[in-house]
Design an enzyme around this catalytic site. Structure first.
Site, PDB file in Angstrom:
ATOM      1  N   SER A   1     138.686 112.258  64.101  1.00 46.83           N
ATOM      2  CA  SER A   1     138.190 113.577  63.723  1.00 46.83           C
ATOM      3  C   SER A   1     137.383 114.150  64.886  1.00 46.83           C
ATOM      4  CB  SER A   1     137.375 113.481  62.424  1.00 46.83           C
ATOM      5  OG  SER A   1     137.102 114.757  61.894  1.00 46.83           O
TER       6      SER A   1
ATOM      7  N   GLY B   1     132.541 113.492  62.653  1.00 48.88           N
ATOM      8  CA  GLY B   1     131.492 114.387  62.180  1.00 48.88           C
ATOM      9  C   GLY B   1     131.464 115.682  62.949  1.00 48.88           C
TER      10      GLY B   1
END
Length: 535
Positions: A222, A136
């Site tokens: 990520s 995120g």
């Protein structure tokens, strides 16, 4: 063919879900008091354990403090609050919602919570600990946002302890107020300090959950992968972890004080706060801070200076908490002895999810989109991509244009140059059959495989036998690396380290294989584009 119950992707091992939750079951001791979880299929599960006090009020923008001790037994049966963050609008894109199946959670500043899955809390065994950090970016997400993050299956498969955490995000974790008084000297990095506090909790408590505090692997995907490499550069985290895995991270730099303070000024301006009333910021409703941040980031725009990793709030190089950029210009010396694994998915930038018409992209259309993405290097990027991938559909070429691929190779190279610990590079290339196969190897698609959750995440994988078999191989690589610093195991071809063979990359697919820098010319030009901030 193996019977289905042996596949790593199944939710359980015997065809039945066996859950026990009672006042006398799954009770463990922590430094703050006893906690009660539950058992599912013989795995002890604890959710929402506080590793820090609430970060609201006078604790907002401050380094984390330990939770107050409690009496009796505290329930740890459900996930805890997540950091305040902007609303997830991904559900408006239905194909993304179908694939990801987000679990949004509830927001509150009492968000310093962790979750544990372990085979035993009483056998005195010291198991490898796998410490998961969610994605995120630095703005959104949580430990429970994806079904793929559930740690039960990999805990059972590998006889390991799995931990996941929530921590502060966006302005609550990375608003650089250091120019507004010594009180706020650490505010630009408290989100990362939270993660260090969670690792300190592990060191202090994990023996009571069957884990080995001297064998901890941090891993994330990520934004979580970027947090992994940032921890590798933080002196306060040294010695709290012993191996590191970074999945699909896309930067080697974070923020500077100069960039961060400009963004802070815009946020404070929106909140009508200045030096004279700066402490008022600790009482502003969290929703208002999120709103002001979005307005300020829009004013700042997406372009960043050459010495800043990405736009928006993120950790700050401050010469103290984070002395230098994580992997620029070199890999961090303080973690030189830590074995490292890094990699990406093949199609990080899948272009036709929620847009089936993109499958018909023409060659001229591809050239136009590349030129729009790289105004000064468009033709060179196109030619390099076509040379390396002459027979690939235009839409799939477009999916290769992400920072993750060249950055993974760059990080592996810089880490290997230290010649102090093994480095392993991979690519996840298995294409999902869902949505007519259009997502291909999309961003996040490897996570159910690394957690042995391909059945739990059937919208990612189709719950196929093929996916389960590949998950068994991939999850065992992650487990082997966590235990030994080497991802090799008998189910895979021999995987040389990047130190032994520069460019060596394990390509995970229906038939996995090792290739040597297979995208070299395309990778090199994308790396140059990244450093000119066109990527």
């Amino acid at each position: 063919m193996l019977p289905a119950k042996t596949f790593a992707g199944n939710n359980h091992s015997d065809g039945e879900n066996k859950i026990t939750a009672s006042v006398s079951n799954a009770v463990a001791e922590t430094s703050s008091g006893r906690v009660r979880g539950y058992t599912r299929n013989n795995i002890f599960t604890f959710k929402g354990i506080p590793y820090g006090a609430s970060t609201a009020g006078e604790n907002r923008f401050m380094p984390p403090v330990k939770p107050a001790p409690w009496k009796g037994v505290r329930n740890a049966l459900v996930y805890g609050p997540i950091s305040p963050q902007k609303q997830d609008t991904g559900w408006f894109q239905q194909e993304y919602g179908f694939l990801y199946q987000w679990v949004d959670g509830f927001q509150h500043e009492d968000c310093l919570r962790l979750n544990i899955w372990t085979p035993s809390i009483s056998d005195q065994k010291k198991r490898a600990v796998m410490f998961w950090i969610h994605g995120g970016g630095f703005a959104t997400g949580s430990s429970q946002e994806h079904p793929s993050y559930d740690g039960e299956n990999i805990s059972r498969l590998g006889d390991v302890v799995v931990i996941s955490i929530n921590h502060r995000l966006n302005a609550f974790g990375y608003l650089d107020l250091s120019a507004y008084g010594d009180k706020y000297a650490s505010s630009g990095n408290v989100g990362m300090i939270d993660i260090v506090a969670a690792l300190e909790w592990v060191r202090e408590n994990i023996d009571n959950f069957g884990g080995d505090k001297n064998n901890v692997t941090i891993y994330g995907q990520s934004g979580g992968g970027t947090k992994v490499i940032t921890l590798m550069a933080m002196p306060s985290a040294k010695g709290l972890f012993h191996r590191a895995i970074s999945q699909s991270n896309s930067i080697v730099q974070v923020s500077t004080h100069d960039y961060a303070r400009k963004l802070t000024e815009l946020i404070l301006e929106e909140l009508k706060i200045d030096r004279l009333n700066i402490d008022n910021i600790q009482n502003v409703p969290s929703e208002r801070i999120i709103e002001a941040t979005a307005i300020a980031e829009k004013k700042m725009g997406s372009s960043v200076p050459a010495d800043v990793g990405r736009a928006g709030l993120q950790p700050v190089v401050d010469a103290r908490i984070l002395p230098a950029h994580p992997f620029d210009p070199t890999a961090p010396a303080i973690s030189a002895s830590v074995p490292f694994m890094v990699g990406t998915t093949r199609n990080e930038a899948s272009a036709s999810i929620d847009n089936a018409a993109m499958e018909e992209l023409t060659e001229d259309g591809l050239k136009e989109k590349i030129k729009a993405k790289y105004p000064t290097k468009g033709q060179a990027v196109y030619e390099a991509m076509r040379k390396v991938h002459p027979n690939t559909k235009p839409v799939e070429i477009l999916s290769f244009l992400s920072a993750q691929n060249p950055m993974a190779f760059l990080q592996a190279s810089r880490k290997a140059e230290q010649n102090a610990a093994p480095v392993y590079l991979y690519m996840f290339a298995w294409h999902t059959p869902m949505l007519d196969g259009r997502p291909r190897s999309f961003h996040c698609s490897e996570i159910p495989f690394t957690f042995a959750n391909t059945l739990r995440c059937e919208n990612y994988t189709g719950a196929s036998e093929e996916a389960a078999q590949l998950a068994n191989k991939i999850a065992k690589s992650w487990i082997s690396f966590a235990k030994t610093g080497n991802p090799n195991h008998p189910g895979l071809p021999a995987w040389p380290s990047f130190n032994e063979q520069k460019g060596a990359m394990m390509i995970f697919n229906k038939t996995s294989r090792v290739a040597i820098d297979p995208d070299r010319e395309a990778r090199q030009i994308l790396e140059r584009a990244y450093y000119n901030k066109e990527l």
